[in-house]
Design an enzyme around this catalytic site. Structure first.
Site, PDB file in Angstrom:
ATOM      1  N   HIS A 141       0.859  -1.184   0.000  1.00  0.00           N
ATOM      2  CA  HIS A 141       0.000   0.000   0.000  1.00  0.00           C
ATOM      3  C   HIS A 141       0.896   1.236   0.000  1.00  0.00           C
ATOM      4  O   HIS A 141       2.027   1.192   0.503  1.00  0.00           O
ATOM      5  CB  HIS A 141      -0.842  -0.047   1.280  1.00  0.00           C
ATOM      6  CG  HIS A 141      -1.910   0.990   1.370  1.00  0.00           C
ATOM      7  ND1 HIS A 141      -1.665   2.268   1.800  1.00  0.00           N
ATOM      8  CD2 HIS A 141      -3.230   0.935   1.100  1.00  0.00           C
ATOM      9  CE1 HIS A 141      -2.795   2.957   1.792  1.00  0.00           C
ATOM     10  NE2 HIS A 141      -3.762   2.172   1.366  1.00  0.00           N
ATOM     11  N   ASP A 218       2.399  -4.773   7.849  1.00  0.00           N
ATOM     12  CA  ASP A 218       1.238  -3.898   7.687  1.00  0.00           C
ATOM     13  C   ASP A 218      -0.009  -4.767   7.837  1.00  0.00           C
ATOM     14  O   ASP A 218      -0.400  -5.487   6.925  1.00  0.00           O
ATOM     15  CB  ASP A 218       1.313  -3.239   6.301  1.00  0.00           C
ATOM     16  CG  ASP A 218       0.048  -2.480   5.935  1.00  0.00           C
ATOM     17  OD1 ASP A 218      -0.933  -2.540   6.698  1.00  0.00           O
ATOM     18  OD2 ASP A 218       0.043  -1.831   4.870  1.00  0.00           O
ATOM     19  N   GLN A 221      -5.275  -4.933   6.872  1.00  0.00           N
ATOM     20  CA  GLN A 221      -6.354  -5.810   6.394  1.00  0.00           C
ATOM     21  C   GLN A 221      -6.367  -7.160   7.100  1.00  0.00           C
ATOM     22  O   GLN A 221      -7.285  -7.952   6.877  1.00  0.00           O
ATOM     23  CB  GLN A 221      -6.236  -6.032   4.872  1.00  0.00           C
ATOM     24  CG  GLN A 221      -6.300  -4.775   4.027  1.00  0.00           C
ATOM     25  CD  GLN A 221      -7.658  -4.072   4.094  1.00  0.00           C
ATOM     26  OE1 GLN A 221      -8.652  -4.611   4.599  1.00  0.00           O
ATOM     27  NE2 GLN A 221      -7.710  -2.843   3.594  1.00  0.00           N
ATOM     28  N   LYS A 244     -11.181   0.009  10.354  1.00  0.00           N
ATOM     29  CA  LYS A 244     -11.435  -1.152   9.487  1.00  0.00           C
ATOM     30  C   LYS A 244     -11.867  -2.365  10.304  1.00  0.00           C
ATOM     31  O   LYS A 244     -11.992  -3.460   9.784  1.00  0.00           O
ATOM     32  CB  LYS A 244     -10.171  -1.505   8.701  1.00  0.00           C
ATOM     33  CG  LYS A 244      -9.737  -0.431   7.697  1.00  0.00           C
ATOM     34  CD  LYS A 244      -8.545  -0.903   6.905  1.00  0.00           C
ATOM     35  CE  LYS A 244      -7.792   0.194   6.188  1.00  0.00           C
ATOM     36  NZ  LYS A 244      -8.517   0.833   5.107  1.00  0.00           N
ATOM     37  N   CYS A 383      -4.779   2.716  -3.587  1.00  0.00           N
ATOM     38  CA  CYS A 383      -3.465   3.099  -3.041  1.00  0.00           C
ATOM     39  C   CYS A 383      -2.411   2.036  -3.325  1.00  0.00           C
ATOM     40  O   CYS A 383      -1.495   1.821  -2.512  1.00  0.00           O
ATOM     41  CB  CYS A 383      -3.536   3.398  -1.536  1.00  0.00           C
ATOM     42  SG  CYS A 383      -4.581   4.785  -1.135  1.00  0.00           S
TER      43      CYS A 383
HETATM   44  N1  C6P Z   1      -6.579   0.845   2.636  1.00  0.00           N
HETATM   45  C1  C6P Z   1      -8.455   0.611   1.151  1.00  0.00           C
HETATM   46  O1  C6P Z   1      -7.855  -0.376   0.719  1.00  0.00           O
HETATM   47  P1  C6P Z   1      -5.156   4.070   6.878  1.00  0.00           P
HETATM   48  O2  C6P Z   1      -5.740   4.852   5.754  1.00  0.00           O
HETATM   49  O3  C6P Z   1      -3.893   4.684   7.404  1.00  0.00           O
HETATM   50  O4  C6P Z   1      -6.161   3.716   7.934  1.00  0.00           O
HETATM   51  O5  C6P Z   1      -4.735   2.647   6.252  1.00  0.00           O
HETATM   52  C2  C6P Z   1      -3.765   2.618   5.246  1.00  0.00           C
HETATM   53  C3  C6P Z   1      -3.615   1.232   4.717  1.00  0.00           C
HETATM   54  C4  C6P Z   1      -2.411   0.584   4.894  1.00  0.00           C
HETATM   55  N2  C6P Z   1      -2.240  -0.677   4.475  1.00  0.00           N
HETATM   56  C5  C6P Z   1      -3.209  -1.369   3.867  1.00  0.00           C
HETATM   57  C6  C6P Z   1      -2.976  -2.777   3.440  1.00  0.00           C
HETATM   58  C7  C6P Z   1      -4.452  -0.761   3.657  1.00  0.00           C
HETATM   59  O6  C6P Z   1      -5.419  -1.459   3.047  1.00  0.00           O
HETATM   60  C8  C6P Z   1      -4.651   0.576   4.075  1.00  0.00           C
HETATM   61  C9  C6P Z   1      -5.947   1.274   3.785  1.00  0.00           C
HETATM   62  C10 C6P Z   1      -7.843   1.424   2.246  1.00  0.00           C
HETATM   63  O7  C6P Z   1      -9.560   0.937   0.713  1.00  0.00           O
HETATM   64  C11 C6P Z   1      -7.718   2.862   1.845  1.00  0.00           C
HETATM   65  S1  C6P Z   1      -6.638   3.062   0.464  1.00  0.00           S
END
Ligand code: C6P
Length: 425
Positions: A141, A218, A221, A244, A383
């Protein structure tokens, strides 16, 4: 499919805890829920972006504001003490949930992105230099990819990418080639938000540690959707976001091994994170407060605690089983269309999401048609722009599932995609 007995979780009773799922959509967006065209039941399949919040979580946050709203660690008055205890307990609850040793290893941030930046700046800026490599995967991401890219530019370190093969799996032979004695950090996504791929993070941790490198996982998910034990993985750092996993927005978590966090300098400076200050110098508070400068995310932390209570009541194994059931069902149903291309590994090998494209139709146009059916999905590059470049498409349409989704909702998605196929044929 679709009957209650076939689900690993009690979807019908779970859905009662989420009033927003009663929404109808389609009307004037300035008067939510009241427009004359609000006729279509909401089918919410955008959970990888943000999940919904059950009444139990909203109530716990409301209780904080109604009953003991106060700043933490600052007052000796009763309300401040209550708020401080609740806020500290939230750290303990997170530690227990992810298998950390204790609250010292749990820093509250704004989101996964901030957790990533915290480590990149507080550790990376001082520890990386020319000759060092940071090893990512091709499916990172932007939160990870852009952050490490920028820190590498500032420090002279190099970023390398572990290949993702044509089936969407991480090429572990390539990982073993790339991770060597020049590697200082391996930063990998646990469950890809685009491919649904589940990364063998424990194996990567072993590889990293064999070469005295750290590993940052990370978990944005993974933590919402499956049991996670950071000690079993042997992660040095691990990050995820509350929004999430049924929690509020505005809270993320950074897990770090205590001895590493101890050695790191703070990321943000100011109140709350200091032990003593003179006109000449300052010393830092103990962990985790050293990394939580200023008034922290009090209501959000209390909300995250409630979200974890809710998820653990359901049972994380069951959450995972439900996710996998819906993802596999969606994968199989969408695969039946020969003009639909699905990205990532087979249905029985993925986390709870499916990204795809309909031949000749831009993901935004498809999602707009799905929206006309009340089906909320995400369209774009999620992203992961370099990964989409690699896939040879500018964007994809992604359905992502959670504990309140049903196979009937997957059917609604599939019917809407079929309608779009007829329309664009
Ligand atoms: N993905 C989506 O897939 P934040 O925005 O900081 O809470 O999370 C960032 C982030 C980091 N790593 C992974 C694997 C993610 O999926 C995400 C967030 C969202 O729709 C928004 S792009």
């Amino acid at each position: 499919m679709g009957t209650q007995e076939q689900y690993p979780v009690d979807v019908a009773s779970i859905r009662e805890d989420f009033p927003i799922l009663e929404r109808k959509v389609g009307g004037d967006i300035e008067t939510p829920g009241e427009g004359p065209d609000d006729t279509r039941p909401l089918v919410y399949l955008d959970n990888a972006a943000t999940s919904h919040t059950p009444t139990a979580v909203v109530d716990r946050i409301a209780d904080y504001y109604y009953s003991y709203n106060s700043n933490v660690h600052r007052g000796i008055h009763h309300l401040s003490q209550e708020a401080s205890v609740a806020y500290e307990n939230a750290h303990d609850r997170v530690a227990e949930f992810i298998g950390a040793a204790g609250r010292e290893e749990v820093v509250f941030t704004k989101n996964t992105t901030e957790s990533m930046n915290l480590v990149a700046y507080a550790w990376g800026l001082s520890e990386l230099g020319p000759g060092d490599t940071v090893v990512l995967s091709e499916m990172e991401h932007h939160a990870s990819l852009v952050t490490w890219q920028q820190i590498a530019k500032k420090t002279g370190a190099t970023v390398e990418y572990i290949r993702v093969d044509d089936a969407g799996r991480l090429d572990m032979d390539h990982a073993a080639e790339l991770i060597d004695d020049s590697t200082a950090m391996v930063s990998v996504v646990h469950v890809s938000n685009t491919l649904g791929t589940v990364t063998p993070v424990a194996e990567l941790a072993d590889l990293a540690h064999d070469h005295d490198a750290y590993i940052f996982v990370d978990g944005a998910q993974s933590v919402p959707t499956r049991p996670v034990d950071v000690e079993a993985i042997d992660a040095d750092f691990f990050a995820f976001s509350g929004h999430k996993m049924l929690g509020p927005t505005g809270i993320g978590v950074l897990y770090g091994k205590e001895h590493i966090l101890e050695e790191m300098q703070p990321y943000l400076y100011g109140g709350e994170m200091i032990r003593s200050v003179t006109y000449e110098d300052s010393t830092w508070e103990e962990l985790p407060w050293k990394f939580e400068a200023g008034t922290p995310v009090i209501a959000q932390g209390i909300g995250l605690h409630a979200a974890i209570d809710y998820l653990e009541d359901v049972g994380m194994e069951r959450v995972q089983a439900h996710e996998e059931l819906l993802a596999e069902y969606a994968y199989d149903e969408l695969s039946a269309f020969d003009d639909v291309e699905i990205y990532g590994p087979p249905g029985d090998e993925r986390g709870g999401l499916v990204a795809f494209n309909l031949d000749g139709v831009h993901a935004h146009d498809l999602s707009s048609i799905l929206n006309d059916h009340g089906v909320a999905i995400r369209a774009g590059d999620h992203c992961t722009q370099p990964l989409h470049d690699k896939l040879g498409v500018p964007a994809s349409t992604r359905a992502s599932f959670y504990i309140y989704n049903t196979t009937d909702e997957v059917d609604a998605l599939v019917d809407a995609v079929d309608d779009a196929r007829q329309l664009f044929a």
